[in-house]
Design an enzyme around this catalytic site. Structure first.
Site, PDB file in Angstrom:
ATOM      1  N   CYS A   1       3.690   4.589  -3.147  1.00  0.00           N
ATOM      2  CA  CYS A   1       4.623   4.507  -4.285  1.00  0.00           C
ATOM      3  C   CYS A   1       6.032   4.938  -3.865  1.00  0.00           C
ATOM      4  CB  CYS A   1       4.072   5.306  -5.466  1.00  0.00           C
ATOM      5  SG  CYS A   1       4.898   4.871  -7.003  1.00  0.00           S
TER       6      CYS A   1
ATOM      7  N   HIS B   1      -1.444   3.210  -6.174  1.00  0.00           N
ATOM      8  CA  HIS B   1      -1.989   4.532  -5.826  1.00  0.00           C
ATOM      9  C   HIS B   1      -3.441   4.412  -5.344  1.00  0.00           C
ATOM     10  CE1 HIS B   1       1.267   7.184  -7.218  1.00  0.00           C
ATOM     11  NE2 HIS B   1       1.546   6.158  -8.003  1.00  0.00           N
TER      12      HIS B   1
ATOM     13  N   GLU C   1      -5.257   6.599  -4.113  1.00  0.00           N
ATOM     14  CA  GLU C   1      -6.009   7.850  -4.302  1.00  0.00           C
ATOM     15  C   GLU C   1      -6.678   7.935  -5.661  1.00  0.00           C
ATOM     16  OE1 GLU C   1      -2.795   7.450  -4.215  1.00  0.00           O
ATOM     17  OE2 GLU C   1      -1.697   8.802  -5.545  1.00  0.00           O
TER      18      GLU C   1
END
Ligand code: XMP
Length: 507
Positions: A78, A166, A168
């Site tokens: 990001c 993202h 994660e």
């Protein structure tokens, strides 16, 4: 030990990146974006996190990534991706609308090593206000989505990637695969970070560090201090003395049960019943902060008095864990460090500090506990606040009120265990509204007694929490049991507040 460095630009998900990397059995450290460890030979790769800023904000965190790129594989997530794109001549602009939510990848270079194993249309999670309109000339695009042109890129011929989404977060369904590709295939992690290797190396290091010195440790009955104690016991045996203080506001039978557990684990524990001192100091105190201060100070008095009896103690050990220590950045750019220790005791008593769990996340502490052979009921125990039931009795505290609350709480917690719901919630407990009375009827008798509130929450780190959607049948049974069995309680309520705006504890 090999490690990945995660440079934090202030995103809320930075810790999550760290946890994902650890789940790949790879050690990592989260550091503020401007604190890269220059001379650490163990670094094998770098991840740049997201940020609440735009790269063109005046206050944005800037970093010259060229020296990193020259030495390590780098993955920008990001903001990290936008930062690199901007630094090398690309163009980052506000997106028309903030992109938030699920999106699907469309490929320009399906065979890119960062995306090995990815599916057509793989789902990713977006959360950004800016978008990379043009990538630098020396970069090439790997994927886009229906609204984001440059969802992933690579610097030509370099081990440098940027992803706008993202990986994660859970909703990026192949995010773990992406991180695995980066950490294992690209950075070359040997994946040797495991609870077994942690125990082995930490025990060896503790032996080396502590030699024949004596160590004292304050046990709370919680997971972190218990695991720290067992680990230290493995390293130095009886040279570790643990102190467990009963302030009188623990759960029902908790002091005895936990003492028995500790003894079974072979720990050298001194149990101190200081409840009379605490009840007398808390007499008539209603204000929550005063309760906390009295208990905090009283705890240190008792602990210090006991610790002084242990001749030649050189170290104070604590169950501090990694999230307690991470220096995370808030959006004002200030660095916040919250490092818990027992109220300045180490300096006062001239003790050195030993924190064997300081690199672990909570779930890793539990795995280490398991590795050390600790029983599940100790490892999976819910968090419990230091001031105990004192902050769950609204109003002044008396031994009788504690007894009432202990009984109600015990029915609730035992019920959660019996219904296999205990492990489904982060934390649960009962609260006694001791200054509130309501009318009820029992048999033919009118009652005028206190209500008890039940609180159960789901959470991952206690920073935010949601109320647990426990089954109505369960709540009905617990409510009945409490009202029928606990004298002094004639009404049970269930707390349906989330955090924020409420907190987990009531005081
Ligand atoms: P709150 O109520 O702030 O609680 O949402 C967040 C987590 O912290 C625990 N807690 C404490 N733990 N000493 C502790 O050791 C304290 O004074 C304390 N106050 C809250 C709480 O139980 C929850 O897990």
């Amino acid at each position: 030990m090999q490690k990945i460095i995660i440079l934090d630009f202030g995103s809320q998900t930075t810790q999550l990146i760290g946890r994902r990397v650890r789940e790949l059995d790879t050690f990592c450290e989260i550091l503020p974006y401007n604190k890269f460890p220059e001379n650490d030979p163990d670094v094998i790769g770098v991840i740049l996190s997201g940020s609440p800023f735009s790269v063109y904000d005046e206050k944005a965190f800037h970093l010259d990534v060229q020296p990193l790129i020259d030495r390590y594989p780098v993955l920008g997530i990001c903001y990290g991706a936008q930062l690199m794109a901007q630094l090398f001549g690309g163009n980052v602009k506000p997106a028309g609308t903030r992109e938030y939510g699920r999106a699907n990848l469309q490929w320009f270079e399906k065979e890119n090593p960062l995306f090995k194993g990815f599916d057509e249309g793989s789902q990713v999670w977006m959360s950004h206000g800016d978008t990379i309109v043009d990538i630098p000339q020396s970069f090439h695009r790997i994927a886009s989505t229906s609204t984001v042109q440059n969802a992933a890129y690579q610097a030509d011929g370099k081990k440098v990637w940027g992803v706008q989404f993202h990986p994660e977060v859970f909703h990026s369904t192949q995010g773990t695969q992406l991180l695995r590709n980066f950490v294992v295939d690209i950075c070359g992690s040997k994946q040797d970070w495991s609870s077994a290797s942690f125990v082995e190396t930490t025990v060896a290091e503790l032996k080396q560090q502590l030699g024949d010195d004596r160590v004292i440790l304050g046990l709370s009955g919680g997971v972190d201090s218990s695991v720290a104690a067992v680990l230290l016991n493995r390293a130095i045996g009886d040279k570790l003395t643990c102190i467990f203080v009963d302030h009188g506001m623990l759960r029902k039978n908790e002091f005895q049960n936990v003492m028995n557990d500790y003894k079974c684990l072979g720990l050298n524990v001194i149990g101190v019943d200081a409840s009379a001192k605490f009840f007398s100091e808390l007499d008539g105190v209603v204000e929550p902060e005063r309760k906390r201060k009295i208990i905090g100070a009283g705890f240190i008095d008792v602990f210090e008095a006991e610790a002084k009896k242990i001749k030649d103690a050189r170290w104070l050990a604590q169950g501090t864990i990694y999230p307690d220590r991470i220096e995370s950045l808030n959006i004002t750019g200030k660095t916040i460090k919250s490092h818990h220790n027992v109220g300045g005791l180490p300096e006062k008593m001239n003790l050195k500090l030993c924190e064997p769990l300081k690199w672990l996340f909570k779930d890793e502490v539990r795995r280490v506990g398991k590795q050390l052979g600790m029983p599940d009921h100790l490892i999976k125990r819910h968090p419990f606040p230091g001031p105990g039931l004192a902050v769950r009795i609204l109003g002044a505290i008396t031994p009788e009120k504690v007894r009432v609350l202990q009984d109600a709480d015990d029915i609730f917690i035992q019920g959660l265990r019996d219904w296999n719901l205990y492990d489904e919630v982060w934390q649960a407990g009962a609260i006694l509204l001791s200054d509130v009375k309501s009318v009820g009827v029992m048999g033919d008798e009118r009652t005028y007694e206190n209500p008890v509130a039940l609180r159960a929450v789901t959470s991952t780190d206690a920073m935010t929490a949601d109320w647990a959607k426990l089954p109505y049948e369960f709540l009905a049974k617990v409510s009945n049991d409490i009202i029928n069995k606990v004298k002094g309680v004639n009404r049970v309520c269930y707390d349906i507040s989330s955090k924020p705006p409420a907190t987990i504890e009531w005081e």
